[in-house]
Design a protein around this motif. Structure first.
Motif, PDB file in Angstrom:
ATOM      1  N   GLU A 561       5.366  -3.927   2.729  1.00  0.00           N
ATOM      2  CA  GLU A 561       5.022  -2.867   3.597  1.00  0.00           C
ATOM      3  C   GLU A 561       3.571  -2.096   2.911  1.00  0.00           C
ATOM      4  O   GLU A 561       2.793  -1.681   3.791  1.00  0.00           O
ATOM      5  CB  GLU A 561       6.264  -1.817   3.743  1.00  0.00           C
ATOM      6  N   VAL A 562       3.536  -1.946   1.789  1.00  0.00           N
ATOM      7  CA  VAL A 562       2.548  -1.179   1.276  1.00  0.00           C
ATOM      8  C   VAL A 562       1.239  -2.050   1.241  1.00  0.00           C
ATOM      9  O   VAL A 562       0.216  -1.503   1.896  1.00  0.00           O
ATOM     10  CB  VAL A 562       2.568  -0.865  -0.322  1.00  0.00           C
ATOM     11  N   HIS A 564       0.727  -4.081   3.987  1.00  0.00           N
ATOM     12  CA  HIS A 564       0.268  -3.955   5.195  1.00  0.00           C
ATOM     13  C   HIS A 564      -0.604  -2.584   5.684  1.00  0.00           C
ATOM     14  O   HIS A 564      -1.416  -2.655   6.410  1.00  0.00           O
ATOM     15  CB  HIS A 564       1.417  -3.998   6.148  1.00  0.00           C
ATOM     16  N   SER A 565       0.029  -1.587   5.035  1.00  0.00           N
ATOM     17  CA  SER A 565      -0.533   0.039   5.076  1.00  0.00           C
ATOM     18  C   SER A 565      -1.890  -0.005   4.552  1.00  0.00           C
ATOM     19  O   SER A 565      -3.029   0.557   5.147  1.00  0.00           O
ATOM     20  CB  SER A 565       0.359   0.978   4.351  1.00  0.00           C
ATOM     21  N   SER A 569      -5.501   0.414   6.940  1.00  0.00           N
ATOM     22  CA  SER A 569      -6.220   1.750   6.374  1.00  0.00           C
ATOM     23  C   SER A 569      -7.557   1.216   6.053  1.00  0.00           C
ATOM     24  O   SER A 569      -8.442   2.390   6.103  1.00  0.00           O
ATOM     25  CB  SER A 569      -5.355   2.219   5.390  1.00  0.00           C
ATOM     26  N   VAL A 606      -1.672   8.144   3.026  1.00  0.00           N
ATOM     27  CA  VAL A 606      -0.847   6.885   3.480  1.00  0.00           C
ATOM     28  C   VAL A 606       0.432   6.305   2.888  1.00  0.00           C
ATOM     29  O   VAL A 606       1.259   6.228   3.121  1.00  0.00           O
ATOM     30  CB  VAL A 606      -1.755   5.725   4.030  1.00  0.00           C
ATOM     31  N   ARG A 609       3.546   8.780   2.370  1.00  0.00           N
ATOM     32  CA  ARG A 609       4.476   8.897   3.437  1.00  0.00           C
ATOM     33  C   ARG A 609       5.735   8.048   2.999  1.00  0.00           C
ATOM     34  O   ARG A 609       5.636   6.826   2.426  1.00  0.00           O
ATOM     35  CB  ARG A 609       3.903   8.490   4.812  1.00  0.00           C
ATOM     36  N   PHE A 611       8.239   5.224   3.406  1.00  0.00           N
ATOM     37  CA  PHE A 611       8.557   3.732   3.869  1.00  0.00           C
ATOM     38  C   PHE A 611       9.752   3.157   4.095  1.00  0.00           C
ATOM     39  O   PHE A 611      10.739   3.648   3.548  1.00  0.00           O
ATOM     40  CB  PHE A 611       7.820   2.773   2.856  1.00  0.00           C
TER      41      PHE A 611
END
Length: 936
Positions: A561-562, A564-565, A569, A606, A609, A611
Motif C-alpha cells: 500500500e505504501v 502504491h501511495s 503521489s 500521505v 494517514r 492505511f
C-alpha cells in the motif's frame, strides 16, 4: 557486325610500339650508355635537315648539339617516363624545333617538332583563367561542362566533349561545346568496344594524345633491329591504329586531341577534341590541355567524394532516426511498423517485406504475395550470409515474371536472429531508352582475305529500350542496409536484456524498482551529472511495531500500500524504489529546491494517514532525507540523503531534512578548491606546457607551432589537468583572471619561440572559455596585449574554442571582432558537440580540430578511408584547415595523412613540453634533424 568479326582483335594491336610516327615531326633515339643514335624516323631530313641514314650510329651530340645532349641525359637521370621539354634546336635554315624527351628501356628518345608561332602560342593567362572557372562547379557534370568550354577556348577545335565511362565500360557524352553548325553528340552513348582496354590503359600512362590528320601516312622508324619493341607510349608523335584512323574518318573527323581523366588508378573518362580539318596541337596547347586534364581529374575525384559524402550524410540521418525509433513500441515489429516511411527512404525502395518475430509485415508497393514468397524461397536457398542486391530479378529468374513491375530490383538482408527473419526491399522496373551513337552491336567488319578489321561506318542515333531492370542499388544504400541489420540485431539483444533486467531490477513484493536499478540510474551521466537531480530517502517510522504486532502478512500488505501511495503521489517521470525492508527512495529531476521540499512534505502527509490492510488500520509516519545533487559535493547521492534521513529521525521523525555540508564531517572539495584557486596565481602554482603541432607532408612532419596547455601544481593533489579545475574556476568566477594570465604568458613565450626559429613562423594556440569571450571587453584586452608586443604578428595567435559555445550570440560577436584583428580561431574537439558537417560553411573560424574520438572509431576498412577523406574534403571545401588531435600511433599518422588532414598533434608526435624541451625541438626543426626525445 558479322558473326566472324571478333572485336578482341583490337586488344592485340601493338599500339604502344607501332614502329612508326605521325609525319608532322621526327623522332630520334640514342643508346643511353654509348650516346650513339640508334633509331631515326624516315622523315628526319624533312624535319631536321639531316638524313636518317646520316644520323644513325653517330653521337647524339652531332645531331642535337652538346647542350641538348646534356639536357637529354639530365632528363634520363631524373627518371621521368612522361614527355618532358628539354629545349630547342635551330636548323641550318633558321627554322626552330621543339625538343621533347622520354625514356624507352635503354634508349633516350626525342620528339622533334617545328615551332609554329601563330598556331601554338596561347594568350597569356588563358589556361589559368580557364582553370579558375572550375571552382564554381559543385557536381562532376558541372565541372565537365566548364572544362569542355574552357578547353575549346584553349585548343580552338571544332568540337570538345567530356566522355564518362560507366560500370559496364560503355561511355556517354555528358558535356559538349561545339561549332554551331555541327550535329550535337551530347547524351549519346558509345559501346565499350569503341575504346579497347589496351587503349584505356595507354591513356592512364600517357594522359594526352593527339592526331594531326586522320589521313596521314605513317613514317617508319629506321635503325637497330627490334624497332617493333620500342615503346612509344610517351611520344607525342606516336602513330596510332589504322582502325582508329578509319573510325575517325567514318565520323568525318580530321584531327583529334584526347585527354584521359583518372580517378586514382581508374580511367574515369576523357576530354575529347575533334576538328573537321587537319590541325596540329603544338607542345604549348598539349601542355595546357594536360594541365586542364590534371586539374579536372583531381576535382572530379574530390567532387565525387563530396557528392558521395553528402548522400551518405543524408542517408545516415535517415538511418539515425530509424534506429532511434526501433526502441519505441512494445515489440520490435511494432517499432518497425511505426517507422514505415523511413524504412523505404533508407534505401530508396518502393516497397518492403519484413519477417520478424514470427510476423510478416508489408510496406509500400510490393509484388503479389505468392510471387514474393516464391522469390524469397528461391533466393533464400542460395543467398549469401549478408546482403544480396539484384536489379534484374526477372532476367535472372524467368520463372518469376510477376516480379517485373514492382520487384525487378530486390535488396535482401537476412537478419542473424535466424528462423527466416529478413528484410526484402523492392524497386519497380525502370524502363529507359538509351540513345547510342550507332548500333552498339555492329562493332565492325572483318575481311578474311585481307585479314583486316574495319570499324563501323554509321554513327546515326540508334535507340535501345531497356526493360526488366530497376535502378541499381548503390554502395551507400547497401552500407545503410547493413548498418540497419546491425542496429536491429543490437535492439533485439537490448530487448532481451531488458526482459532479463525486469527479473533482477524490480522488487517482487511491491513491483517497484530495486537498489540495483537505482544504482544504474545514478550511474547515468544525464541524471547523476545534472544540478537538478534530487533523491528522497524514506524510512517508515513505527513499521517494525506494526510488523511485530500484526504479523508479516500485514506488514507485507502495508509495504504494498505504501508503494502504491508513493507512485500515485509523484510525477510519472519520477522513480520510486524499494531499497529493502521499510526503506524507499524517490529519484526525481527537473525540480528546484522549493518543489523538492514541497514533494517531501506531500509524501510525509500521505504516509501519515492511516492505511487499511485486510480490514485493519495501520498508523505509521516517515522520516525523509532530502539530497540535491548540486549541494552534496563529492558525496554519493544516496549516502547524502541517508545522512539527512538519519538527521530527520534523530530530530523526532515524521519530518523531512535537507542535506547540508554541516551534516557531514568533511568539507566538500568545492569549498577547498575555491580557497586554493584564490591563492594559486599569487603563489605561482600555475604554468604552461607546450604541445607541438605539426604540418603534414608526404613522408614527413614540419613543426608549425604549439598549443599552450594550462597546468596547476596543487600543493596537496599534485599536477591537475584543466578538466578538473577549469569548470570550478568558471563556476566560482576565477576564469577571467586565470584566462588572461594564460593568454599573456603564451604570447610572451611564442615571441621567444619565434626568435629562436624565425624562419619557422611559429604560432601558438590558446584555449579560451566561452565565459571569457562573452564578457564585454575581451577583444579590447586582447588588442592591448598584442599592442604590447609590436614584433609579434597577430596571425601567430590562434584561439581555440569548443563547438558547444557557438550558439551563444555574445561569443559569436566576440569571435568576429577577434578575427578582424587577424587572430585565427580554431574549433576544438569538433564532432563531439552540436555541430554537423552541414554547418561548416557558417562557422566563424579558420581551423577545425577533429576530436580524437574520430581516430578511436576508425578501422582498417576501405570505407573508413573514404569517409575520412570525404570529411576532410568537406572542411577544405569551405576554406578551413584540418588539425587531427590525439595521434598516438604510426598507423594513425599514416591514416590521417592519406585522408587529407593538414596538421596533427598527439603523443606519437610529441607530448606536452617544458620551455627548454620546446626550444630543443625548435633547434632540431631548424637543422632538419630528428626531433629530440620528449621532455615534460
Amino acid at each position: 557486325m558479322t558473326a566472324a568479326c571478333d572485336p578482341s582483335i583490337c586488344e592485340t594491336e601493338p599500339i604502344a610500339t607501332p614502329g612508326a610516327i605521325q609525319p608532322h615531326g621526327a623522332l630520334v633515339t640514342a643508346q643511353a650508355d654509348s650516346g650513339l643514335v640508334a633509331h631515326a624516323s624516315a622523315n628526319l631530313a624533312e624535319i631536321l635537315g639531316l638524313p636518317a641514314a646520316a644520323a644513325l650510329g653517330r653521337p647524339i651530340c652531332d645531331v642535337i648539339g652538346h647542350v641538348n645532349e646534356v639536357l637529354l641525359r639530365e632528363a634520363r637521370r631524373r627518371g621521368s617516363e612522361t614527355l618532358e621539354s628539354i629545349g630547342s634546336l635551330r636548323r641550318a635554315d633558321g627554322r626552330l624545333l621543339h625538343l621533347h624527351a622520354f625514356q624507352s628501356g635503354d634508349y633516350m628518345c626525342l620528339d622533334l617538332e617545328a615551332v609554329r608561332d601563330e598556331d601554338d602560342r596561347l594568350p597569356p593567362g588563358l589556361t589559368q583563367s580557364v582553370i579558375e572557372t572550375f571552382s564554381a562547379a559543385v557536381t562532376q557534370v558541372e565541372l565537365c561542362e566548364l572544362a569542355v568550354h574552357g578547353l575549346r577556348q584553349v585548343t580552338g577545335y571544332d568540337r570538345v566533349m567530356a566522355y564518362r565511362f560507366g560500370p559496364d565500360g560503355h561511355g556517354e557524352v555528358i558535356a559538349e561545346d561545339l561549332r554551331p553548325d555541327l550535329e550535337p553528340y551530347l547524351g549519346l552513348r558509345y559501346p565499350a568496344s569503341d575504346i579497347p582496354q589496351i587503349a584505356r590503359a595507354l591513356y592512364l600512362r600517357q594522359r594526352v594524345g593527339s592526331i594531326a590528320d586522320s589521313h596521314y601516312k605513317p613514317v617508319p622508324l629506321l635503325g637497330h633491329p627490334g624497332i617493333d619493341a620500342l615503346d612509344l607510349t610517351h611520344s607525342a608523335l606516336r602513330s596510332v591504329s589504322p582502325i582508329h584512323l578509319e573510325y575517325m574518318r567514318n565520323m568525318h573527323t580530321a584531327a583529334s586531341l584526347t585527354i584521359g581523366l583518372a580517378d586514382g588508378d581508374r580511367l574515369w573518362g576523357m576530354l575529347v577534341c575533334h576538328n573537321m580539318t587537319p590541325r596540329t596541337a603544338g607542345p604549348e596547347r598539349r601542355a595546357a590541355a594536360g594541365m586542364i586534364g590534371q586539374v579536372v581529374s583531381l576535382l572530379l575525384s574530390r567532387l565525387g567524394e563530396v557528392e558521395n559524402a553528402a548522400e551518405k550524410l543524408a542517408r545516415q540521418a535517415t538511418l539515425s532516426t530509424l534506429v532511434d525509433r526501433l526502441s519505441i513500441g512494445d515489440t520490435l515489429a511494432a517499432a518497425i511498423t511505426a517507422a514505415d516511411p523511413l524504412l523505404l527512404d533508407l534505401v530508396g525502395a518502393s516497397g518492403a517485406v519484413v519477417r520478424l518475430e514470427g510476423q510478416e509485415l508489408h510496406f509500400g508497393r510490393i509484388p503479389p504475395a505468392d510471387a514474393v514468397r516464391r522469390a524469397l524461397e528461391i533466393l533464400g536457398s542460395t543467398r549469401p550470409p549478408e546482403i544480396l542486391a539484384i536489379d534484374d530479378v526477372t532476367l535472372r529468374h524467368p520463372e518469376l515474371p510477376e516480379l517485373a513491375a514492382a520487384g525487378s530490383g530486390l535488396l535482401l538482408l537476412p537478419l542473424p536472429s535466424g528462423d527466416g527473419d529478413l528484410i526484402a526491399w523492392f524497386r519497380p522496373e525502370h524502363v529507359q531508352t538509351i540513345t547510342w551513337g550507332g548500333n552498339p552491336a555492329e562493332h565492325g567488319t572483318w575481311n578474311p582475305q585481307t585479314r583486316r578489321m574495319s570499324p563501323r561506318a554509321s554513327f546515326d542515333a540508334w535507340k535501345e529500350t531497356v526493360t526488366g531492370r530497376s535502378l541499381p542499388w548503390t554502395s551507400i544504400e547497401l552500407a545503410c542496409a547493413h548498418d540497419l541489420g546491425e542496429a536491429i540485431t543490437a535492439e533485439m539483444a537490448q530487448r532481451t536484456r531488458a526482459a532479463l533486467a525486469r527479473l533482477r531490477h524490480y522488487d517482487p513484493l511491491t513491483g517497484l524498482a530495486n537498489r540495483s536499478f537505482l544504482q544504474e540510474c545514478l550511474a547515468n551521466a544525464t541524471l547523476a551529472g545534472g544540478p537538478d537531480v534530487a533523491l528522497l530517502f524514506i524510512d517508515l517510522d513505527r513499521f517494525k511495531a506494526v510488523n511485530d504486532s500484526m504479523g508479516h502478512g500485514v506488514g507485507d500488505g502495508l509495504l504494498i500500500e505504501v508503494a502504491h501511495s508513493l507512485v500515485a503521489s509523484v510525477r510519472p517521470e519520477d522513480l520510486v524504489v524499494r531499497l529493502g525492508g521499510d526503506e524507499f527512495v524517490v529519484l526525481c529531476h527537473g525540480l528546484d529546491r522549493a518543489a523538492v521540499m514541497g514533494l517531501a512534505e506531500r509524501l510525509r502527509q500521505v504516509l501519515e494517514r492511516p492505511f487499511e490492510v485486510t480490514g485493519r488500520k495501520c498508523h505509521i509516519s516517515a522520516s525523509i532525507g532530502i539530497a540535491m545533487s548540486d549541494s552534496i559535493g563529492e558525496l554519493d547521492l544516496v549516502r547524502a540523503a541517508d545522512i539527512a534521513m538519519y538527521a530527520a529521525k534523530k530530530n523526532g521523525g515524521n519530518r523531512g531534512e535537507l542535506f547540508r555540508p554541516s551534516l557531514y564531517e568533511e568539507t566538500t572539495q568545492l569549498v577547498e578548491l575555491d580557497n586554493d584557486l584564490r591563492n594559486a596565481l599569487e603563489n605561482g602554482q600555475f604554468h604552461l606546457a607546450y604541445q607541438p603541432i605539426f604540418a603534414l607532408a608526404p613522408g614527413t612532419e614540419r613543426l608549425v607551432g604549439f598549443e599552450a596547455l594550462l597546468r596547476w601544481e596543487h600543493p596537496h593533489y599534485g599536477s591537475l589537468q584543466p578538466g578538473v579545475f577549469i569548470p570550478m574556476a568558471e563556476k566560482l568566477g576565477h576564469i577571467h583572471v586565470l584566462g588572461d594570465w594564460a593568454l599573456r604568458n603564451a604570447l610572451r613565450q611564442v615571441q621567444a619561440f619565434r626568435s629562436a626559429g624565425p624562419e619557422l613562423d611559429l604560432k601558438i594556440n590558446v584555449n579560451v572559455s566561452p565565459l571569457q569571450l562573452a564578457k564585454p571587453g575581451f577583444a579590447a584586452r586582447l588588442t592591448d596585449m598584442l599592442g604590447q608586443m609590436p614584433d609579434l604578428p597577430s596571425h601567430a595567435l590562434c584561439l581555440e574554442i569548443t563547438e558547444t559555445c557557438l550558439s551563444d550570440e555574445a561569443v559569436s560577436e566576440a569571435l568576429g571582432a577577434i578575427r578582424a584583428l587577424g587572430v585565427q580561431v580554431a574549433i576544438d574537439d569538433f564532432g563531439t558537440g552540436f555541430s554537423s558537417l552541414a554547418c561548416l560553411r557558417r562557422l566563424p573560424a579558420d581551423i577545425v580540430k577533429l576530436d580524437r574520438a574520430f581516430l578511436k572509431n576508425s578501422s582498417a576498412e576501405p570505407q573508413d578511408d573514404r569517409f575520412f577523406a570525404a570529411v576532410n574534403s568537406l572542411i577544405h571545401a569551405v576554406d578551413l584547415k584540418v588539425v587531427q588531435e590525439g595521434v598516438e600511433t604510426p598507423a594513425q599518422i599514416d591514416f590521417i595523412r592519406a585522408t587529407g588532414a593538414d596538421f596533427a598533434q598527439g603523443f606519437h608526435l610529441a607530448r606536452p613540453l617544458s620551455i627548454p624541451a620546446a626550444l630543443d625541438l625548435i633547434s632540431a626543426s631548424r637543422q632538419d634533424r630528428p626531433r629530440p626525445p620528449d621532455r615534460t
